[in-house]
Write a protein that holds these residues in place. Structure first.
Motif, PDB file in Angstrom:
ATOM      1  N   VAL A 238     -16.254 -24.092  -8.934  1.00  9.07           N
ATOM      2  CA  VAL A 238     -16.035 -22.927  -8.077  1.00  9.07           C
ATOM      3  C   VAL A 238     -16.883 -23.005  -6.822  1.00  9.07           C
ATOM      4  O   VAL A 238     -16.413 -22.743  -5.703  1.00  9.07           O
ATOM      5  CB  VAL A 238     -16.348 -21.630  -8.849  1.00  9.07           C
ATOM      6  N   ASN A 239     -18.123 -23.423  -6.973  1.00  9.51           N
ATOM      7  CA  ASN A 239     -19.053 -23.402  -5.851  1.00  9.51           C
ATOM      8  C   ASN A 239     -18.675 -24.377  -4.742  1.00  9.51           C
ATOM      9  O   ASN A 239     -19.014 -24.175  -3.577  1.00  9.51           O
ATOM     10  CB  ASN A 239     -20.470 -23.693  -6.336  1.00  9.51           C
ATOM     11  N   ILE A 240     -17.960 -25.470  -5.090  1.00 11.24           N
ATOM     12  CA  ILE A 240     -17.573 -26.431  -4.071  1.00 11.24           C
ATOM     13  C   ILE A 240     -16.552 -25.818  -3.102  1.00 11.24           C
ATOM     14  O   ILE A 240     -16.336 -26.339  -2.008  1.00 11.24           O
ATOM     15  CB  ILE A 240     -17.015 -27.720  -4.718  1.00 11.24           C
ATOM     16  N   ALA A 241     -15.949 -24.711  -3.480  1.00 10.52           N
ATOM     17  CA  ALA A 241     -15.046 -24.033  -2.549  1.00 10.52           C
ATOM     18  C   ALA A 241     -15.786 -23.635  -1.281  1.00 10.52           C
ATOM     19  O   ALA A 241     -15.237 -23.694  -0.177  1.00 10.52           O
ATOM     20  CB  ALA A 241     -14.443 -22.795  -3.215  1.00 10.52           C
ATOM     21  N   SER A 242     -17.046 -23.226  -1.438  1.00  9.05           N
ATOM     22  CA  SER A 242     -17.869 -22.855  -0.284  1.00  9.05           C
ATOM     23  C   SER A 242     -19.326 -23.118  -0.647  1.00  9.05           C
ATOM     24  O   SER A 242     -20.026 -22.227  -1.129  1.00  9.05           O
ATOM     25  CB  SER A 242     -17.664 -21.383   0.089  1.00  9.05           C
ATOM     26  N   ARG A 243     -19.764 -24.358  -0.428  1.00  7.89           N
ATOM     27  CA  ARG A 243     -21.147 -24.726  -0.737  1.00  7.89           C
ATOM     28  C   ARG A 243     -22.105 -23.820   0.040  1.00  7.89           C
ATOM     29  O   ARG A 243     -21.895 -23.530   1.210  1.00  7.89           O
ATOM     30  CB  ARG A 243     -21.405 -26.173  -0.374  1.00  7.89           C
ATOM     31  N   ASP A 244     -23.122 -23.315  -0.619  1.00  6.98           N
ATOM     32  CA  ASP A 244     -24.054 -22.306  -0.096  1.00  6.98           C
ATOM     33  C   ASP A 244     -23.400 -20.937  -0.009  1.00  6.98           C
ATOM     34  O   ASP A 244     -24.006 -19.986   0.498  1.00  6.98           O
ATOM     35  CB  ASP A 244     -24.630 -22.699   1.268  1.00  6.98           C
ATOM     36  N   GLY A 422     -12.391 -33.299  -9.064  1.00  4.15           N
ATOM     37  CA  GLY A 422     -11.936 -33.077  -7.701  1.00  4.15           C
ATOM     38  C   GLY A 422     -12.967 -33.461  -6.674  1.00  4.15           C
ATOM     39  O   GLY A 422     -13.977 -34.101  -6.979  1.00  4.15           O
ATOM     40  N   SER A 423     -12.739 -33.029  -5.455  1.00  2.00           N
ATOM     41  CA  SER A 423     -13.540 -33.446  -4.304  1.00  2.00           C
ATOM     42  C   SER A 423     -14.865 -32.697  -4.199  1.00  2.00           C
ATOM     43  O   SER A 423     -14.956 -31.517  -4.554  1.00  2.00           O
ATOM     44  CB  SER A 423     -12.728 -33.214  -3.030  1.00  2.00           C
ATOM     45  N   GLU A 424     -15.867 -33.418  -3.706  1.00  2.87           N
ATOM     46  CA  GLU A 424     -17.118 -32.800  -3.238  1.00  2.87           C
ATOM     47  C   GLU A 424     -17.090 -32.893  -1.713  1.00  2.87           C
ATOM     48  O   GLU A 424     -17.757 -33.724  -1.100  1.00  2.87           O
ATOM     49  CB  GLU A 424     -18.328 -33.529  -3.811  1.00  2.87           C
ATOM     50  N   LYS A 425     -16.327 -32.010  -1.098  1.00  2.78           N
ATOM     51  CA  LYS A 425     -16.012 -32.132   0.330  1.00  2.78           C
ATOM     52  C   LYS A 425     -17.235 -32.015   1.233  1.00  2.78           C
ATOM     53  O   LYS A 425     -17.231 -32.543   2.350  1.00  2.78           O
ATOM     54  CB  LYS A 425     -14.976 -31.087   0.730  1.00  2.78           C
ATOM     55  N   PHE A 426     -18.291 -31.336   0.802  1.00  4.34           N
ATOM     56  CA  PHE A 426     -19.456 -31.143   1.660  1.00  4.34           C
ATOM     57  C   PHE A 426     -20.389 -32.359   1.659  1.00  4.34           C
ATOM     58  O   PHE A 426     -21.298 -32.434   2.476  1.00  4.34           O
ATOM     59  CB  PHE A 426     -20.234 -29.897   1.235  1.00  4.34           C
ATOM     60  N   SER A 427     -20.185 -33.271   0.741  1.00  5.14           N
ATOM     61  CA  SER A 427     -21.016 -34.479   0.687  1.00  5.14           C
ATOM     62  C   SER A 427     -20.422 -35.566   1.578  1.00  5.14           C
ATOM     63  O   SER A 427     -19.211 -35.599   1.837  1.00  5.14           O
ATOM     64  CB  SER A 427     -21.120 -34.981  -0.751  1.00  5.14           C
ATOM     65  N   THR A 428     -21.269 -36.480   2.040  1.00 10.56           N
ATOM     66  CA  THR A 428     -20.823 -37.579   2.897  1.00 10.56           C
ATOM     67  C   THR A 428     -19.743 -38.391   2.204  1.00 10.56           C
ATOM     68  O   THR A 428     -19.882 -38.775   1.041  1.00 10.56           O
ATOM     69  CB  THR A 428     -22.010 -38.485   3.261  1.00 10.56           C
ATOM     70  N   ASN A 429     -18.637 -38.633   2.916  1.00 10.76           N
ATOM     71  CA  ASN A 429     -17.466 -39.375   2.434  1.00 10.76           C
ATOM     72  C   ASN A 429     -16.655 -38.623   1.382  1.00 10.76           C
ATOM     73  O   ASN A 429     -15.729 -39.182   0.800  1.00 10.76           O
ATOM     74  CB  ASN A 429     -17.855 -40.756   1.895  1.00 10.76           C
TER      75      ASN A 429
END
Length: 490
Positions: A238-244, A422-429
């Protein structure tokens, strides 16, 4: 000379002095002293129209026009009593008004700053791996989960908030520590976590717009404050939807006044609510994350609908649905794939970033259940490591808890299981994350200002921090860990 002057003013003075004579009589009555009308000698100045008690130049004796006894005889006693009452009431009103004016002048001037409150909290953590690959273990939610880390100040925050006026509310929250830095540099930094205003359109504040840096209204745990959350960290899925949890934008919130009170009570009573984020939330925001620059002209849009039901037995149950869509611009850097250095490419205008989620909470009274699950598409590194493309994701968590209050304080044992693919979009690459984790713990509040949480976690997660050329990907790590957190509220 006196006679001629007397005759010249007699018609005007007679008409003017009748009420004057009556007033004299009333004043005598109100003063509580019986003054014989015939003993009262009054004189009027024919030029200034002033009344005197002694003769003089240009003064005419009042009794030449009308004796006091004659005036008394013409005014009915009932009218005199009515006039007397009115005079007393007028005098009392004047005295009250004077007292109010004096009180108002002595009272301190009100200032909007008097309505501003200052509060805060801090969290001291201790993480200790007890088995598994603790050297390569890492979590995006807690930077103190890594090799050679023990104590750490996970959060240290101060909140300044209050009503500037009946239609403007402000909320400012800085963060004084967000984890260690690598190398020889010192850890910890100061940054803004929240800086927004609520602009309401009605006296009950049922309709309002929140503008500035604030939480993205998606799901349940994202909106639940870390000060109130039961588990150590939010679920990755859930948190990866909006990191921080936050971004820059504007959101419209609506909720009836009694439901707004219910949202607040679910926090104040220790039932682990989210606080007041409305029954309905509709917003637009940059989409690149907290304190990050916007990298395209596309705004994310978000919608959330939730409702806290209250049953006849007092049990609270909340359920809702959330969704957002937009385009996210990831960050890429060079990696080595198959012995070849590659910098993953992507559309510079952004990649599709969207998801829908559901949540349901049976608040712990004393037994409780909490769950969230979401599905969507988000930027992710492809299997060949050459591109970043929008790829499907899904994941969520289930949590059970039990609230017990006794002489030693409040206790809430819990168990939480989560999974994510799924994706960790906020991390590099934007690497792919494979996660399975179970956490068992207990939260103890001996006093409202103190909170201690002890937990055990069995982790099976992707270390998304480092691409491993020999694996042509990211390392999957398994480990067991003991965790402790002391929180103080002020």
């Amino acid at each position: 000379m006196q006679a001629s002057k007397s005759h010249a003013v007699k018609p005007n003075i007679k008409s003017r002095l009748r009420p004057t004579t009556l007033s004299v009589v009333l004043l005598a009555l109100l003063g509580g002293t019986a003054i014989p009308a015939q003993a009262l000698q009054l004189y009027v100045d024919t030029q200034t129209q002033q009344v005197f008690t002694s003769p003089g130049i240009n003064r005419v004796k009042l009794s030449e026009f009308e004796e006091v006894n004659e005036a008394l005889g013409k005014v009915p006693p009932e009218e005199l009593k009515t006039l007397e009452t009115r005079l007393r009431q007028k005098k009392k009103k004047e005295e009250l008004k004077a007292a109010e004016e004096l009180t108002a002048s002595l009272a301190p001037k009100s200032n909007w700053a008097d309505k501003i409150s200052l509060r805060g909290y801090a969290q001291l953590r201790y993480n200790q791996p007890i088995s598994g690959d603790n050297v390569n273990l890492a979590s995006p939610a807690d930077k103190f989960i890594s090799d050679n880390q023990n104590f750490g100040v996970r959060r240290a925050r101060i909140v300044l908030s209050g009503d500037v006026s009946d239609h403007l509310y402000v909320y400012i929250q800085p963060e004084f520590n967000s984890g260690p830095d690598s190398g020889d540099s010192q850890g910890g930094k100061l940054q803004i976590r929240d800086f927004y205003s609520d602009i309401s359109f009605d006296d009950k504040k049922e309709y309002r717009i929140r503008a500035g840096i604030s939480k993205v209204p998606y799901g349940f745990e994202i909106l639940q404050s870390s000060q109130n959350r039961l588990t150590m960290d939010r679920a990755d899925a859930v948190n990866i939807a909006s990191r921080d949890e936050r971004d820059m934008g504007a959101t419209f919130y609506w909720a009836p006044a009694h439901i707004r009170d219910r949202f607040r009570d679910l926090v104040r009573s220790g039932l682990k609510g989210t606080g007041d984020y409305g029954v309905l939330g509709l917003g637009i925001y940059n989409g690149q994350g907290l304190n990050r620059a916007e990298l395209n002209d596309n705004l994310h849009t978000v919608a959330r609908l939730t409702y806290p039901f209250k049953f006849d037995n007092g049990q609270f149950f909340e359920a809702g649905i959330s969704a957002f869509t937009g385009k996210y611009v990831p960050k890429s850097s060079q990696i080595t794939v198959g012995g070849v250095n590659v910098t993953p490419s992507f559309d510079s205008k952004g990649l599709r970033d969207e998801r829908v989620g559901i949540h349901a909470v049976l608040y712990p009274q004393p037994f409780g259940l909490q769950t969230e699950w979401n599905w969507g598409n988000s930027p992710q590194l492809t299997a060949d490591g050459k591109r970043i493309a929008s790829t499907s994701l899904n994941g969520g968590y289930i949590q059970a808890m039990y609230k017990l209050d006794n002489a030693l304080g409040s206790w809430i044992p819990y168990i939480k299981w989560q999974r994510y693919d799924g994706s960790e979009k906020f991390s590099t690459n934007a690497p792919h994350s494979h996660l399975r984790e179970t956490e068992v713990g207990v939260e103890w509040l001996p006093r409202p200002e103190l909170e201690l949480t002890l937990a055990y976690a069995n982790m099976d997660r992707t270390n998304i921090n480092t691409f491993v050329p020999s694996l042509n990907g990211f390392r999957q790590v398994k480990a067991d860990m003991l965790r402790a957190q002391l929180q103080w509220n002020f």
